[in-house]
Design an enzyme around this catalytic site. Structure first.
Site, PDB file in Angstrom:
ATOM      1  N   ALA A  11       0.808  -1.220   0.000  1.00 44.67           N
ATOM      2  CA  ALA A  11       0.000   0.000   0.000  1.00 44.67           C
ATOM      3  C   ALA A  11       0.838   1.266   0.000  1.00 44.67           C
ATOM      4  CB  ALA A  11      -0.936   0.009   1.204  1.00 44.67           C
ATOM      5  N   ARG A  16       9.419   8.049  -3.359  1.00 42.25           N
ATOM      6  CA  ARG A  16      10.811   8.198  -3.795  1.00 42.25           C
ATOM      7  C   ARG A  16      11.030   7.688  -5.223  1.00 42.25           C
ATOM      8  NH1 ARG A  16      13.962   5.665   1.257  1.00 42.25           N
ATOM      9  NH2 ARG A  16      11.927   4.685   1.592  1.00 42.25           N
ATOM     10  N   LYS A  23       4.154   2.460  -7.228  1.00 37.68           N
ATOM     11  CA  LYS A  23       5.377   1.662  -7.245  1.00 37.68           C
ATOM     12  C   LYS A  23       5.121   0.211  -7.605  1.00 37.68           C
ATOM     13  CE  LYS A  23       7.642   0.904  -3.335  1.00 37.68           C
ATOM     14  NZ  LYS A  23       8.595   1.094  -2.217  1.00 37.68           N
ATOM     15  N   GLN A  73      -5.867  -0.595   2.496  1.00 45.91           N
ATOM     16  CA  GLN A  73      -5.266   0.248   3.528  1.00 45.91           C
ATOM     17  C   GLN A  73      -5.171   1.660   2.966  1.00 45.91           C
ATOM     18  OE1 GLN A  73      -1.106  -0.218   4.309  1.00 45.91           O
ATOM     19  NE2 GLN A  73      -1.238   0.523   6.414  1.00 45.91           N
ATOM     20  N   ASP A 102       7.659  -4.700  -2.266  1.00 44.19           N
ATOM     21  CA  ASP A 102       8.760  -4.125  -3.039  1.00 44.19           C
ATOM     22  C   ASP A 102      10.053  -4.913  -2.865  1.00 44.19           C
ATOM     23  OD1 ASP A 102       9.337  -3.442  -0.447  1.00 44.19           O
ATOM     24  OD2 ASP A 102       9.323  -1.276  -0.757  1.00 44.19           O
ATOM     25  N   ASN A 230      13.024   1.234  -3.479  1.00 40.80           N
ATOM     26  CA  ASN A 230      12.452   2.509  -3.071  1.00 40.80           C
ATOM     27  C   ASN A 230      12.623   3.586  -4.133  1.00 40.80           C
ATOM     28  OD1 ASN A 230      11.511   1.894  -0.355  1.00 40.80           O
ATOM     29  ND2 ASN A 230      13.667   1.638   0.163  1.00 40.80           N
ATOM     30  N   ASN A 379       5.568 -16.105 -54.508  1.00 35.41           N
ATOM     31  CA  ASN A 379       6.819 -15.346 -54.462  1.00 35.41           C
ATOM     32  C   ASN A 379       6.480 -13.887 -54.754  1.00 35.41           C
ATOM     33  OD1 ASN A 379       9.379 -14.116 -55.094  1.00 35.41           O
ATOM     34  ND2 ASN A 379      10.224 -16.168 -55.282  1.00 35.41           N
TER      35      ASN A 379
END
Length: 464
Positions: A11, A16, A23, A73, A102, A230, A379
């Site tokens: 969550a 960053r 992320k 959350q 992560d 991060n 061809n």
């Protein structure tokens, strides 16, 4: 070993990363970050997988496989709060492994080892730890006199830890195993008396000890366990490790990777034995390659299927199917919706889109084939163009079996060229061509005698 429920905390907003994209959606070797721990848990045979997400919950739901549960959350208020938000989703689970979303390098083998350590220790909590020369901002593990874990001290913000605690080299790797009932009993008492004003999951450990529970450590020397993401620099470092793992897996399975340093293969790519991947190749998404193929150098494959014995050189293939024994390139572009049947060829500087190229048919060079069907054994002469777009709609071109188009033929769709037919070089074909016929659609040549002499004389006259 029976793997308990797995709870994945995902969550955090990832500020960053400096990105509008959450992320957990950032791709790592072709897979969103959040799917790495999810797939590890599923591979390990977890009874239940719960992902705790923030406000992007609906978006996360779309990328998760069936059977994975979501807990919300919002707003994020710490790792302990994330676990509290998942209480209902965990149902009657007896034990739970808690992961960070992560930390994508945790694999099924690690989860199994952690579960075994937790079950064998009889502890209410088992914490994965590592010893680092430079612990940085990782939470420090404070040991109790009996050798167990007393508490985890966070260090991300000034005031969270004392100088003595900062000197500790053993860190919390962010992965836990808990007995569920003692965990939630202790979480109910955890406060927010820290620099961030958040509920830290590590704060349950001293509470568990005071209640008479054992808190064990799972000390590992695997440096990859604590490789979290991060920043984008972290993502690049983790991607390099994941990329090497993927390449090694393929090489051990019988694939030759000529230069691993310049080869990029996504995690879900499948490659058959005795296939060679030459330097500077990028295999992205859901790529499947049969045995005995040669790919590259300098080739990109995206979401496509290659049969057995296929050769692709210096080319870009996207969402297409290239069957057994085909050759592609150099410098070909095969676009979505295209299927090259057995033994077909798409040669140098050829672009093919949304088309069927029959078995053994050849498009050798310098051609555009769009929205077309080419019969077996045809061809296609150099510079042949299917003019498929009239400014408003796309139209189909049908080219029969064993057709021979002359160089610089333009086929203006909708149009059909029958089996065994020919087109003359430089023709613009606007009407259907019967089987076995020769179509010539060009102006007659006219030779003007003496033209050069007259032009030269006129130039001289103009200079006077």
């Amino acid at each position: 070993m029976k793997i308990p429920s797995v709870l994945i905390m995902a969550a955090g907003r990832g500020t960053r990363m400096r990105s509008r994209l959450p992320k957990v959606f950032h791709p790592l070797c072709g897979r969103p970050l959040i799917l790495w721990p999810v797939e590890a848990a599923r591979e390990a045979g977890a009874e239940r997988v719960v992902v705790v997400v923030g406000r992007e919950g609906e978006d996360v739901h779309r990328v998760l496989p069936p059977g994975v549960e979501i807990a919300l959350q919002d707003p994020p208020a710490g790792t302990g709060d994330a676990v509290l938000c998942a209480r209902e989703a965990l149902g009657d689970a007896g034990d739970v492994i808690v992961l960070s979303g992560d930390h994508p390098l945790l694999d099924a083998g690690f989860l199994t080892a952690l579960a075994e350590r937790h079950a064998g220790s009889g502890a209410a909590a088992t914490v994965t730890t590592r010893e680092l020369e430079d612990p940085g901002q990782y939470g420090r593990v404070v040991r109790a006199p009996d050798g167990g874990i007393d508490r985890i001290v966070e260090t991300k913000h000034p005031g969270d830890a004392t100088a003595e605690e900062l000197a500790i080299r053993e860190i919390n790797a962010g992965t836990y195993a808990f007995a569920v009932e003692p965990l939630y009993e202790a979480l109910a008492e955890v406060g927010t008396d820290n620099a961030q004003g958040e509920v830290y999951l590590g704060d349950v450990l001293p509470l568990l000890r005071r209640r008479g529970h054992k808190v064990a450590a799972f000390l590992t020397d695997d440096e990859l366990i604590s490789m979290g993401i991060n920043t984008r620099a972290d993502l690049a470092a983790v991607q390099e490790v994941a990329r090497r793992r993927i390449l090694e897996r393929h090489m051990l399975a019988g694939v030759t990777v000529t230069d691993p340093a310049s080869t990029f293969i996504d995690v879900d790519v499948r490659i058959g034995e005795d296939t060679t991947i030459e330097p500077y190749c990028f295999l992205k998404g859901q790529v499947e390659i049969g045995s005995g193929c040669t790919v590259g150098p300098m080739t990109t494959l995206v979401d496509c299927v290659l049969g057995e014995g296929v050769s692709v050189l210096h080319s870009h293939l996207d969402a297409c199917e290239v069957l057994d024994g085909c050759t592609v390139g150099p410098f070909a572009r095969i676009r979505p919706g295209t299927r090259l049947h057995d033994g077909a060829k798409a040669g140098a500087f050829v672009e093919i889109k949304n088309s069927e190229v029959g078995a053994g048919a050849k498009v050798p060079h310098l051609s555009y084939i769009g929205d077309a069907e080419i019969g077996a054994g045809a061809n296609i002469g150099a510079g042949t163009i299917t003019a498929n777009y009239d400014g408003r709609r796309k139209h189909r071109t049908v080219i029969g079996a064993n057709v021979h188009t002359g160089v610089h033929t333009s086929l203006v769709a909708p149009v059909a060229v029958g089996d065994d037919a020919y087109t003359g070089a430089g023709s613009v074909v606007t009407e259907d061509v019967p089987d076995g016929a020769l179509a010539i659609g060009r102006a007659r040549q006219t030779n003007i005698e003496g033209y050069s002499e007259r032009e030269t004389a006129a130039e001289e006259e103009g200079k006077r």
